[in-house]
Design a protein around this motif. Structure first.
Motif, short mmCIF file in Angstrom:
data_model
loop_
_atom_site.label_atom_id
_atom_site.label_comp_id
_atom_site.label_asym_id
_atom_site.label_seq_id
_atom_site.Cartn_x
_atom_site.Cartn_y
_atom_site.Cartn_z
N MET A 76 0.83 -1.20 0.00
CA MET A 76 0.00 0.00 0.00
C MET A 76 0.87 1.25 0.00
O MET A 76 0.62 2.20 -0.76
CB MET A 76 -0.92 -0.01 1.22
N GLY A 132 -7.98 3.48 -7.40
CA GLY A 132 -7.71 3.36 -5.98
C GLY A 132 -7.05 2.03 -5.66
O GLY A 132 -6.92 1.15 -6.51
N GLU A 145 -6.97 -0.93 -2.27
CA GLU A 145 -7.63 -1.30 -1.03
C GLU A 145 -6.88 -2.45 -0.36
O GLU A 145 -6.50 -3.42 -1.03
CB GLU A 145 -9.08 -1.75 -1.30
N LYS A 146 -6.69 -2.32 0.94
CA LYS A 146 -6.08 -3.40 1.71
C LYS A 146 -7.18 -4.39 2.08
O LYS A 146 -8.09 -4.08 2.84
CB LYS A 146 -5.41 -2.84 2.96
N LYS A 199 -6.05 -5.02 -3.21
CA LYS A 199 -6.85 -4.95 -4.43
C LYS A 199 -6.55 -3.64 -5.14
O LYS A 199 -6.60 -2.56 -4.55
CB LYS A 199 -8.34 -5.03 -4.10
#
Length: 407
Positions: A113, A132, A134-135, A142
């Motif tokens: 990230m 974006g 995403e964790k 993702k």
């Protein structure tokens, strides 16, 4: 596997020339070479210019998510254990567990990230496709996008991971920002950031006190990715471009180099019993022009230049048998052109084979002519004159540039 190389206007493409020498050196030490700047010019921020990244050897201390196996065209996971598209058209990467950075912190999704949040701050190309990140859990991230992209997979997977323990604070602020004054200030802060010590997640870590003008020592980082399966206890990274490392190879002080080797040097190495391995690359020297500057804004002039340079000669002068000229003038390597373009498109391309008559005809078609001295002048009678700049310290590229100038 033979690969040809990138072309933008006139291109010669070098294959990677790798020399393996029978080193007479201390046991269990890998001796290789890459040019770097010593501190304080050189530093440990691998996101900023001047960072001691060590080129392709970056993988030894900042491991990649995956590598492309050219023979199959498929990716093999490294730090990434699983990767692929989900049902919604997003890309998901699951990292392998059990690895740690040299500062003792665990290698997790937080590192992934942080790496991509800083890529967003810098405006890296991968974010042209992403909306974006995403964790998902401690080891899964993702990559969210509006539509799947055939390019974004490569840009994600070839990434070298960076530690959140070093860059996480800047990355977390970057994740909350949108472009503006604060954005620019944070980007400047990133550029000026200087970690006190290098933190490695790969099999080796740089020893800061070992850095000299001559070489760098890297020691085994057993907790890092692939740290437990190495055959060498340490790596000595010698500093310098081709003319500096050539005598080290000749004296059998190095195991391996990937520098551009001139044909005469290559011949001498071969006679000495040093192995030369030619592997394909997707890059190399080329000629880039400013399309906004007259007369280079005229397509006929650019086409004439393409016709007027013998790419085969240029490649051989630069790198001997490894200087393979591009066949397709597409702006990318021939291997990629064949993979991405249809046969019909490839057949429709102009290959710009060496042809001075065609070059002359194009120049005359836009009102250019030769003056009494035999020099080309434009339609205003001004002599055509151009300046070609190139990195002189790159023996192969400078040879290609000098040959192109002479032609």
């Amino acid at each position: 596997m033979s690969k040809r190389f990138l072309a933008t206007l006139v291109f010669v493409f070098s294959m990677l020339v790798t020399a393996f020498a029978p080193v007479q050196a201390q046991e269990n030490v890998l001796n290789v070479a890459w040019p770097y700047a010593v501190p304080p010019t050189g530093h440990f921020n691998s996101f900023a210019s001047g960072g001691i990244i060590l080129g392709q050897y970056q993988d030894l201390h900042e491991p990649p998510l995956a590598v492309l196996m050219w023979a199959t065209g498929e990716y093999e996971g490294m730090v990434a254990e699983e990767f692929g598209w989900d049902a919604d058209g997003n890309y998901v990467v699951k990292m392998a567990e059990g690895y740690s950075w040299s500062d003792g912190s665990a290698m997790t999704a937080d590192d992934l990230m942080a790496t991509f949040d800083i890529f967003r701050l810098r405006g890296d190309a991968v974010w042209a496709s992403l909306t974006g990140i995403e964790k998902v859990d401690d080891y899964t991230v993702k990559f969210v996008m509006d539509a799947p992209s055939s390019l974004v997979e490569r840009l994600i997977l070839i990434t070298n991971l960076r530690p959140a323990s070093v860059y996480g604070e800047i990355a977390s602020r970057a994740a909350e920002l949108e472009p503006g004054d604060e954005w620019d200030a944070l980007l400047n802060e990133l550029t000026e950031f200087r970690p006190e010590v290098p933190v490695s997640g790969g099999p080796y870590t740089i020893v800061p006190d070992s850095i000299t003008e001559a070489n760098i020592t890297m020691v085994l980082n057993e907790g890092g990715f692939a740290g437990a399966i190495q055959n060498f206890d340490s790596v000595t990274m010698w500093n310098g471009e081709t003319e500096v490392v050539t005598p080290l190879v000749a004296n059998e002080e190095l195991h391996y180099i990937t520098h551009g080797i001139p044909p005469t040097t290559e011949e001498a190495f071969a006679e000495q019993g040093i192995d030369i391995v030619r592997s394909g690359m997707n890059n190399g020297p080329g000629m880039y022009v400013n399309h906004n500057v007259y007369p280079l804004n005229l397509v006929e002039v650019r086409q004439a230049i393409a016709y007027a340079i013998d790419r085969e000669q240029n490649g051989f002068v630069s790198l001997g048998e490894s200087g393979v000229a591009v066949e397709y003038m597409t702006g990318m390597s021939d291997g990629l052109s064949e993979a991405w373009l249809s046969d019909e498109t490839l057949d429709s391309l102009n290959y710009y084979e060496y042809n001075l008559d065609a070059a002359e005809e194009l120049l005359m078609s836009v009102g250019f002519s030769r003056n009494d001295d035999g020099h080309w002048v434009d339609d205003n009678g001004d002599t055509l004159s151009f300046e070609l700049t190139f990195p002189q310290e790159y023996a192969d590229w400078s040879a290609a540039a000098e040959n192109a100038t002479a032609q």
